[in-house]
Design a protein around this motif. Structure first.
Motif, PDB file in Angstrom:
ATOM      1  N   PRO A  22       0.825  -1.215   0.000  1.00 53.50           N
ATOM      2  CA  PRO A  22       0.000   0.000   0.000  1.00 53.50           C
ATOM      3  C   PRO A  22       0.859   1.266   0.000  1.00 53.50           C
ATOM      4  O   PRO A  22       1.982   1.280   0.521  1.00 53.50           O
ATOM      5  N   LEU A  23       0.316   2.325  -0.590  1.00 57.39           N
ATOM      6  CA  LEU A  23       0.918   3.652  -0.515  1.00 57.39           C
ATOM      7  C   LEU A  23       0.093   4.489   0.450  1.00 57.39           C
ATOM      8  O   LEU A  23      -1.122   4.630   0.278  1.00 57.39           O
ATOM      9  N   ILE A  24       0.739   5.026   1.471  1.00 56.83           N
ATOM     10  CA  ILE A  24       0.078   5.916   2.426  1.00 56.83           C
ATOM     11  C   ILE A  24       0.730   7.281   2.293  1.00 56.83           C
ATOM     12  O   ILE A  24       1.948   7.413   2.442  1.00 56.83           O
ATOM     13  N   ARG A  25      -0.089   8.292   2.009  1.00 54.71           N
ATOM     14  CA  ARG A  25       0.444   9.617   1.686  1.00 54.71           C
ATOM     15  C   ARG A  25       0.067  10.638   2.748  1.00 54.71           C
ATOM     16  O   ARG A  25      -1.099  10.757   3.119  1.00 54.71           O
ATOM     17  N   LEU A  26       1.070  11.338   3.227  1.00 58.90           N
ATOM     18  CA  LEU A  26       0.859  12.473   4.126  1.00 58.90           C
ATOM     19  C   LEU A  26       1.222  13.724   3.352  1.00 58.90           C
ATOM     20  O   LEU A  26       2.398  13.961   3.050  1.00 58.90           O
ATOM     21  N   GLN A  27       0.220  14.519   3.007  1.00 59.45           N
ATOM     22  CA  GLN A  27       0.447  15.767   2.281  1.00 59.45           C
ATOM     23  C   GLN A  27       0.691  16.886   3.281  1.00 59.45           C
ATOM     24  O   GLN A  27      -0.188  17.248   4.050  1.00 59.45           O
TER      25      GLN A  27
END
Length: 292
Positions: free
Chosen positions: A62-67
């Protein structure tokens, strides 16, 4: 499948449509093997975010993104308690107890995983293996950087009401920065560093042909060449690969298989996002932009 060499990782990234040069592939491979976070810095549009997305696809995790953004804090990045649900739960306990609610038991039932809203950092610690993308860290402030240092050092967080949450498998962390400000040395020291430049002409042509299978080699070369010359002008926002792709898509949508000055003039909005930049490109001469 975990790659055994940087070249093997480059092949896996290529299968997702991301053409990594040897430097990028080696940096990403070392980040996996050492393991350490990978700090990617460069101009907007050079493929920093796309690298994290491609790693997620290539490794099938999975890709988990924190912008990141100005004012982001630990609560937005880590966790929050679901207060509305906790309140409803408390009222249900009061109703069921007939007014004789045990306060200690009630408090213990309120701070459980059921009411914990996991934000990107906490999800990454509990979902590993995964790729954690901390995007545009240069937009955050010093206080958030200091908080992030502790999380990256320990791969764990302590939630006062809940306890410690520690990653069984550390996530593969990719941090990106457009260098709108200098990120502190303390954070960079904990990472492997790689500067992503705009791709060379041949690589950009190949990216266009891979991402847009219907594009002709002639049009791909014209777009890549014109974008390359635009980057040589003193623009407010030099175009990145994303703008190259948008320009090529716009030309395809118009049914063009060749780029001329008139078509370039009418489609500049796909590649340049400031009026001053468009004026500068026109003043430099669109015929010159397409020459060569």
């Amino acid at each position: 499948m975990t790659p055994e060499t940087a070249a093997e990782l480059a092949d896996q990234l290529e299968s997702t449509g991301y053409l990594a040069d040897p430097g990028v592939a080696t940096a990403a491979f070392l980040a996996m093997r050492m393991p350490k976070p990978l700090f990617c810095e460069g101009e907007p549009g050079t493929g920093k975010t796309s690298l994290a997305q491609a790693l997620s696809q290539a490794l099938d995790v999975p890709l988990i993104r924190l912008q990141c953004h100005e004012g982001i804090d630990a609560g937005q990045a880590l966790y929050e308690w679901d207060f509305p649900r906790q309140l409803l739960h408390l009222r249900a306990l009061e109703a069921a107890s007939g007014g004789e609610l045990d306060v200690t038991v009630a408090e213990q039932s309120l701070y459980t995983e059921r009411f914990l809203l996991a934000r990107p950092l906490l999800r990454a610690l509990t979902s590993a293996p995964c790729v954690l993308l901390i995007d545009e860290i240069d937009r955050a402030d010093d206080e958030f950087e200091a908080f992030l240092l502790q999380v990256l050092d320990e791969n764990a967080v302590s939630i006062p009401e809940f306890g410690e949450v520690r990653a069984q498998t550390p996530p593969l962390v990719v941090l990106t920065s457009n260098r709108t400000r200098e990120v502190h040395d303390a954070l960079k020291r904990r990472c492997l560093y790689h500067w992503l430049a705009h791709p060379e002409f041949a690589r950009e042509v190949e990216i266009l042909r891979r991402r847009l299978p219907g594009i002709s080699e002639r049009l791909a070369e014209q777009v890549a060449g014109a974008v390359r010359r635009l980057r040589e002008l003193e623009l407010l926002k030099p175009p990145g690969v994303a703008e190259s792709l948008d320009w090529a898509r716009a030309l395809q949508a118009l049914g063009r298989d060749e780029l001329d000055a008139a078509t370039a003039a009418s489609t500049l909005g796909a590649v340049l996002k400031y009026r001053e930049d468009a004026d500068r490109a026109v003043a430099a001469g669109l015929d010159a932009l397409l020459a060569g």
